[in-house]
Scaffold this motif. Structure first.
Motif, mmCIF file in Angstrom:
data_model
loop_
_atom_site.group_PDB
_atom_site.id
_atom_site.type_symbol
_atom_site.label_atom_id
_atom_site.label_comp_id
_atom_site.label_asym_id
_atom_site.label_seq_id
_atom_site.Cartn_x
_atom_site.Cartn_y
_atom_site.Cartn_z
ATOM 1 N N LEU A 145 35.683 59.420 -7.035
ATOM 2 C CA LEU A 145 36.997 59.154 -7.611
ATOM 3 C C LEU A 145 36.896 58.735 -9.077
ATOM 4 C CD1 LEU A 145 38.711 57.437 -4.565
ATOM 5 C CD2 LEU A 145 39.090 59.742 -5.447
ATOM 6 N N ALA A 146 35.744 58.189 -9.469
ATOM 7 C CA ALA A 146 35.536 57.862 -10.882
ATOM 8 C C ALA A 146 35.564 59.120 -11.735
ATOM 9 C CB ALA A 146 34.214 57.129 -11.060
ATOM 10 N N LYS A 147 35.169 60.260 -11.145
ATOM 11 C CA LYS A 147 35.199 61.528 -11.886
ATOM 12 C C LYS A 147 36.626 61.911 -12.241
ATOM 13 C CE LYS A 147 32.282 65.038 -11.011
ATOM 14 N NZ LYS A 147 31.687 66.278 -10.421
ATOM 15 N N LYS A 148 37.595 61.436 -11.433
ATOM 16 C CA LYS A 148 39.006 61.666 -11.740
ATOM 17 C C LYS A 148 39.596 60.556 -12.601
ATOM 18 C CE LYS A 148 40.905 64.863 -8.375
ATOM 19 N NZ LYS A 148 42.019 65.109 -7.424
ATOM 20 N N GLY A 149 38.746 59.664 -13.073
ATOM 21 C CA GLY A 149 39.212 58.582 -13.937
ATOM 22 C C GLY A 149 39.844 57.435 -13.184
ATOM 23 N N VAL A 150 39.514 57.300 -11.900
ATOM 24 C CA VAL A 150 40.123 56.259 -11.058
ATOM 25 C C VAL A 150 39.071 55.210 -10.690
ATOM 26 C CG1 VAL A 150 41.231 55.789 -8.834
ATOM 27 C CG2 VAL A 150 41.810 57.864 -10.110
ATOM 28 N N ASP A 151 39.382 53.945 -10.952
ATOM 29 C CA ASP A 151 38.533 52.846 -10.485
ATOM 30 C C ASP A 151 38.982 52.506 -9.070
ATOM 31 O OD1 ASP A 151 36.999 50.630 -10.012
ATOM 32 O OD2 ASP A 151 38.030 49.333 -11.454
ATOM 33 N N ALA A 152 38.321 53.097 -8.097
ATOM 34 C CA ALA A 152 38.783 52.998 -6.710
ATOM 35 C C ALA A 152 38.205 51.797 -5.964
ATOM 36 C CB ALA A 152 38.431 54.286 -5.957
ATOM 37 N N ALA A 153 37.233 51.104 -6.555
ATOM 38 C CA ALA A 153 36.541 50.026 -5.836
ATOM 39 C C ALA A 153 37.496 48.970 -5.270
ATOM 40 C CB ALA A 153 35.495 49.384 -6.741
ATOM 41 N N PRO A 154 38.457 48.432 -6.072
ATOM 42 C CA PRO A 154 39.350 47.409 -5.514
ATOM 43 C C PRO A 154 40.206 47.933 -4.361
ATOM 44 C CG PRO A 154 39.469 47.447 -7.917
ATOM 45 C CD PRO A 154 38.720 48.666 -7.502
ATOM 46 N N VAL A 155 40.677 49.173 -4.491
ATOM 47 C CA VAL A 155 41.521 49.743 -3.424
ATOM 48 C C VAL A 155 40.701 49.975 -2.163
ATOM 49 C CG1 VAL A 155 43.028 51.665 -2.777
ATOM 50 C CG2 VAL A 155 43.006 50.844 -5.129
ATOM 51 N N ILE A 156 39.479 50.460 -2.322
ATOM 52 C CA ILE A 156 38.633 50.714 -1.147
ATOM 53 C C ILE A 156 38.255 49.409 -0.459
ATOM 54 C CG2 ILE A 156 36.339 51.540 -0.464
ATOM 55 C CD1 ILE A 156 36.731 53.885 -2.359
ATOM 56 N N GLU A 157 38.010 48.357 -1.236
ATOM 57 C CA GLU A 157 37.746 47.037 -0.641
ATOM 58 C C GLU A 157 38.951 46.590 0.190
ATOM 59 O OE1 GLU A 157 35.076 45.292 -0.570
ATOM 60 O OE2 GLU A 157 33.798 46.230 -2.091
ATOM 61 N N LYS A 158 40.143 46.797 -0.347
ATOM 62 C CA LYS A 158 41.361 46.427 0.370
ATOM 63 C C LYS A 158 41.512 47.252 1.643
ATOM 64 C CE LYS A 158 46.375 46.036 -0.253
ATOM 65 N NZ LYS A 158 47.512 46.238 -1.196
ATOM 66 N N ILE A 159 41.207 48.555 1.539
ATOM 67 C CA ILE A 159 41.316 49.436 2.708
ATOM 68 C C ILE A 159 40.356 48.992 3.801
ATOM 69 C CG2 ILE A 159 40.767 51.784 3.509
ATOM 70 C CD1 ILE A 159 41.934 52.781 0.815
ATOM 71 N N GLU A 160 39.131 48.652 3.421
ATOM 72 C CA GLU A 160 38.152 48.176 4.413
ATOM 73 C C GLU A 160 38.642 46.910 5.113
ATOM 74 O OE1 GLU A 160 33.609 49.340 3.726
ATOM 75 O OE2 GLU A 160 34.356 47.875 2.285
ATOM 76 N N ALA A 161 39.147 45.965 4.320
ATOM 77 C CA ALA A 161 39.623 44.697 4.898
ATOM 78 C C ALA A 161 40.802 44.936 5.833
ATOM 79 C CB ALA A 161 40.008 43.730 3.778
ATOM 80 N N LEU A 162 41.743 45.774 5.410
ATOM 81 C CA LEU A 162 42.906 46.057 6.250
ATOM 82 C C LEU A 162 42.512 46.815 7.514
ATOM 83 C CD1 LEU A 162 45.442 47.098 3.464
ATOM 84 C CD2 LEU A 162 45.669 45.117 4.982
ATOM 85 N N ASP A 163 41.574 47.745 7.384
ATOM 86 C CA ASP A 163 41.125 48.495 8.553
ATOM 87 C C ASP A 163 40.402 47.589 9.536
ATOM 88 O OD1 ASP A 163 40.811 50.921 10.036
ATOM 89 O OD2 ASP A 163 38.737 51.039 9.346
ATOM 90 N N ASP A 164 39.582 46.671 9.019
ATOM 91 C CA ASP A 164 38.905 45.694 9.897
ATOM 92 C C ASP A 164 39.928 44.825 10.624
ATOM 93 O OD1 ASP A 164 36.417 46.628 9.184
ATOM 94 O OD2 ASP A 164 36.069 45.075 7.657
ATOM 95 N N ARG A 165 40.947 44.391 9.878
ATOM 96 C CA ARG A 165 41.973 43.548 10.493
ATOM 97 C C ARG A 165 42.757 44.339 11.543
ATOM 98 N NH1 ARG A 165 43.186 39.513 13.124
ATOM 99 N NH2 ARG A 165 45.357 38.830 13.050
#
Length: 423
Positions: free
Chosen positions: A18-38
């Motif tokens: 996603l960085a290749k598309k100019g997107v810093d996805a790390a914060p969103v992916i961290e949120k997705i992991e936490a929400l999916d775990d919950r």
């Protein structure tokens, strides 16, 4: 949209893609992991609570039958408490799932490995160029002046009737439009695409299915009373034909083509790049769409690129094909090839087609699946391409075919126009 599996299987790889598309996805992916775990934890707790609730409910009848009324009443109270807890867990699960979905749909599609690095159109890779330039008269005119000279397109009348970006085609100009639409459709149907005539307004679900919503609502014309959107491209209604559909593997690929007027607000557009037909709010376009087997979608993409190239080449226009870099690709695309024709009077390249493979990104939003040989359902791949967009094709045809006697019509179009020159 991406799947949880795509995101979580290799988080570092997902962030890099996603960085290749100019997107810093790390914060969103961290949120997705936490929400999916919950979400998973809530589901386990809910399943356990419902199991205990069912077991306790069965015991109530047994206790009553044995005359153990006090114990039965206590069991009833316990069941009521578990019902309340189950309801709260279901509500929390729905809230978490809503937040999870919102986070996932905010992420664009992964770019394919061969997508070039880069941020702007200057970083796109030219993969082919055909410099079939014309010999023009001295001081050639741009198409907006040719349109006025031969009275075939009236930009001022369009402003009167609607506003800037809504031209009126007249006489042989209107006939040329109709000829191009019919020629493009005939080329597509001969190549095996089934022609359809879809609605030019779509509902919110259709806009979401192909990725225009919630990403591009500001670029779409919205009929607020009915919550319908005027289509920005035939890709939207045609691809949504297959929303919530399960195809059989032997039905793939599905190939469809359609003509529609297209509507785009193009907010913030100004300057020389939007003069005349270069950028409009309403324009005509013929589209091709494919639903393909995942193992064959890039073969299908190559075929679509070759098909569009054959049409552009038949018009006798100089053209080039570009592979878009990550930063210049659309939100939904995994790989895009742009076609540009050269405007000799303006001395610039004009985009006339984008051909893209979305892999399973749109299919996941659409719930578009196919049943494989093991009878399991899998996400299909979707592709689409302009075949072709008319305004800049018309601009290039007018400018590149101007002579002292008038504007020559390409030979392939003469059976459709009924004339060979605009005088």
């Amino acid at each position: 949209m991406l799947t949880i599996k795509q995101i979580r299987d290799d988080k570092a790889a997902a962030i890099k893609k996603l960085a290749k598309k100019g997107v810093d996805a790390a914060p969103v992916i961290e949120k997705i992991e936490a929400l999916d775990d919950r979400r998973r934890a809530i589901q386990v707790e809910l399943d356990n609570t419902l199991a205990a609730q069912n077991k306790a409910a069965k015991e109530i009848g047994m206790l009553m039958g044995q005359g153990r009324k006090e114990e039965a009443e206590a069991a009833k109270a316990n069941v009521a408490a578990m019902k309340q807890k189950s309801a709260e867990l279901q509500q929390e699960s729905a809230t978490v799932q809503e937040e999870l979905n919102a986070a996932i749909v905010s992420l664009p599609n992964f770019p394919a490995e061969i997508v070039p690095e880069g941020r702007t159109a200057e970083d796109n890779l030219v993969v082919k160029i055909d410099e079939n330039y014309s010999q023009l008269p001295e001081n050639p005119l741009p198409h907006w002046e040719l349109a006025r000279k031969y009275d075939i397109i009236d930009f001022d009348l369009g402003v009167k009737l609607t506003g800037a970006g809504f031209p009126v085609y007249k006489g042989k100009g209107a006939r040329l439009q109709r000829a191009l639409i019919n020629y493009f459709l005939d080329c597509n149907t001969k190549a095996g695409y089934q022609e359809v005539e879809p609605p030019i307004m779509v509902n919110e679900a259709s806009g979401f299915g192909t990725g225009q919503l919630p990403d591009k609502e500001g670029q779409m014309y919205h009929a607020t009373a009915d919550n319908f959107y005027l289509v920005p491209t035939a890709e939207v209604p045609v691809t949504n034909i297959f929303r919530d559909v399960i195809l059989q593997a032997d039905e793939l690929p599905v190939k469809m083509t359609a003509y529609t007027p297209c509507f785009r607000r193009e907010a913030g557009s100004y300057g020389k790049d939007v003069r005349g037909l270069n950028r409009l709010h309403q324009f005509d376009k013929v589209e091709i769409v494919q639903v393909a087997h995942p193992e064959k979608s890039y073969e299908a993409l190559d075929g679509m690129v070759a098909h569009v190239e054959s049409i552009v080449k038949s018009l006798g226009l100089p053209y080039r094909i570009l592979r878009l870099c990550g930063g210049d690709m659309s939100f939904t695309s995994a790989l895009t090839y742009d076609f540009e024709v050269y405007s000799e009077a303006q001395q610039r390249w004009l985009e006339v087609s984008s051909v893209s493979n979305f892999e399973s990104f749109q299919a996941n939003r659409l719930k578009l699946r196919y049943r494989d040989e093991q009878k399991k359902t899998q996400l299909a791949h979707t592709l689409n391409g302009s075949s072709l967009a008319l305004p800049r094709i018309v601009a290039a045809l007018l400018e590149n075919n101007q002579t002292e006697d008038g504007i020559r019509i390409p030979e392939v179009l003469i059976p459709y126009t009924g004339f060979d020159i605009i005088k």
